[in-house]
Design an enzyme around this catalytic site. Structure first.
Site, PDB file in Angstrom:
ATOM      1  N   HIS A   1       0.834  -1.211   0.000  1.00 39.52           N
ATOM      2  CA  HIS A   1       0.000   0.000   0.000  1.00 39.52           C
ATOM      3  C   HIS A   1       0.868   1.260   0.000  1.00 39.52           C
ATOM      4  O   HIS A   1       0.825   2.071   0.929  1.00 39.52           O
ATOM      5  CB  HIS A   1      -0.906  -0.010   1.233  1.00 39.52           C
ATOM      6  CG  HIS A   1      -2.337   0.311   0.930  1.00 39.52           C
ATOM      7  ND1 HIS A   1      -3.127  -0.516   0.165  1.00 39.52           N
ATOM      8  CD2 HIS A   1      -3.118   1.365   1.278  1.00 39.52           C
ATOM      9  CE1 HIS A   1      -4.336   0.001   0.067  1.00 39.52           C
ATOM     10  NE2 HIS A   1      -4.366   1.148   0.723  1.00 39.52           N
TER      11      HIS A   1
ATOM     12  N   ARG B   1      -6.709   0.681  -7.580  1.00 36.26           N
ATOM     13  CA  ARG B   1      -6.825   0.902  -9.029  1.00 36.26           C
ATOM     14  C   ARG B   1      -5.491   0.669  -9.726  1.00 36.26           C
ATOM     15  O   ARG B   1      -5.423   0.033 -10.782  1.00 36.26           O
ATOM     16  CB  ARG B   1      -7.322   2.329  -9.285  1.00 36.26           C
ATOM     17  CG  ARG B   1      -8.822   2.507  -9.080  1.00 36.26           C
ATOM     18  CD  ARG B   1      -9.210   3.962  -9.001  1.00 36.26           C
ATOM     19  NE  ARG B   1      -8.854   4.538  -7.708  1.00 36.26           N
ATOM     20  CZ  ARG B   1      -8.776   5.846  -7.471  1.00 36.26           C
ATOM     21  NH1 ARG B   1      -8.997   6.716  -8.444  1.00 36.26           N
ATOM     22  NH2 ARG B   1      -8.467   6.294  -6.279  1.00 36.26           N
TER      23      ARG B   1
END
Length: 362
Positions: free
Chosen positions: A200, A208
């Site tokens: 992340h 996306r």
């Protein structure tokens, strides 16, 4: 080992379906024109996973509006990032953290979270959960200071060691198997996607961007010659399960088999769906071409597979013909009922290829 056998048996079937798809696409009448519409559908489905309510029909109907809604901007940014990634891969640039940062910059332009360091890794903690409150987090990614180290390992797994070295996998317990950097690309991309979402690296846009990389890696690994392998539609149908199984790959006791099995199933359904869609698109295109009179009509008609909502200005620009010729050609196609135009429109007339739209809006 039974789990490994199950995965590899399933992989053989899906890999064969993807090979058929690539072969069909190479010889398709609408090969290059269909990519744009496929990419738009993928862009819609991927942003819907993040909770937006925009639909494919919304995007097509509003595509020529001067001012776009926030959700529409996110969809168009996704398609633009995908196109840039495709261009880079075609020109021989591999997927790297540098390319990822470039695509993130495009993805977040004018979108939600656009102020969240576009194209830059986060410098603060982040968390994944049903709300924006830290105490509701179901997963807390790596510290900001560790992102580059984790991505360096991720990139090595993706592109293999530059000098042919092997990744250190440590001791392998008896009865277990490992999917190393030489494993089949379809399994490898499932692992890469899960790892990227776990790292992340950005404050926003990680999901996306991670799904864009699925299509790009399938190109880079030469499973497909074009970025047409989009799984977001199938993932969006089972969004809660998708997030749950991704989360299960984290922690001290990761359940990788569950995630890989789920991803292969989604990939298999999508491969079959794309095979059918391509067959139907070719049938529509061939039947339409037979009704066309001359080269200009044929070119403009096939262009509507790329732009199923098209204007005379757009057709003139892309076919390199005079606007008057484009308008006359589009009107001729509408008279033959290959396209539809609203008789009440007098200016900025839009022409719709509803045969093509019917393939995607299902």
């Amino acid at each position: 080992m039974e789990q490994a056998a199950e995965l590899f048996m399933k992989l053989a079937v899906i890999s064969s379906a993807i090979s058929r798809l690539d072969e069909k696409f190479r010889h398709s009448v609408v090969r290059s024109d269909l990519i744009n519409t496929l990419a738009l559908k993928e862009s819609v489905q991927s942003t819907r996973i993040e909770g937006t309510q925009v639909t494919f029909t919304d995007m097509v109907n509003d595509i020529h509006k001067t001012e776009q809604k926030q959700e529409h901007i996110e969809v168009l940014n996704y398609r633009n990032a995908l196109a840039i990634g495709q261009e880079r891969i075609n020109n021989g640039y591999p997927l790297t953290t540098r390319l990822i940062m470039e695509l993130h910059h495009v993805l977040m332009e004018g979108a939600r979270g656009a102020n969240s360091n576009r194209g830059e890794f986060r410098k603060v903690p982040n968390w994944i959960g049903p709300t924006k409150r830290f105490e509701d987090a179901v997963y807390i990614p790596v510290d900001a200071g560790e992102i580059e180290d984790y991505l360096m390992n991720w990139e090595t797994y993706l592109n293999k060691h530059p000098y042919g070295g092997k990744l250190d996998v440590g001791h392998l317990p008896k009865g277990e198997f490992i999917l190393d950097e030489n494993t089949h690309p379809l399994l490898k991309v499932a692992i890469l996607h899960a790892q990227f979402e776990s790292i992340h690296p950005f404050l926003d846009g990680n999901g996306r961007l991670g799904r864009i990389m699925i299509a790009l890696y399938m190109m880079q690994s030469e499973q497909l010659s074009s970025p047409i392998f989009f799984v977001s539609e199938e993932l969006e149908k089972q969004r809660a399960k998708y997030y749950h199984l991704l989360n299960e790959t984290r922690g001290s006791n990761p359940k990788w088999h569950n995630w890989l099995n789920f991803f292969l199933d989604a990939a298999g359904r999508m491969a079959e769906k794309l095979n059918v869609l391509l067959d139907q698109a070719d049938q529509i295109a061939k039947a339409g071409k037979e009704k066309c009179d001359g080269y200009t009509e044929e070119i403009v008609y096939l262009m509507t597979f790329r732009y199923p909502n098209i204007t005379a200005v757009q057709a003139a620009e892309h076919a390199r013909i005079a606007p008057s010729t484009a308008r006359r050609t589009l009107n001729a196609l509408a008279e033959k009922e290959l396209l539809f135009k609203d008789p009440s429109q007098k200016r900025n007339v839009e022409y719709f290829n509803y045969d093509v739209l019917g393939l995607f809006d299902r």
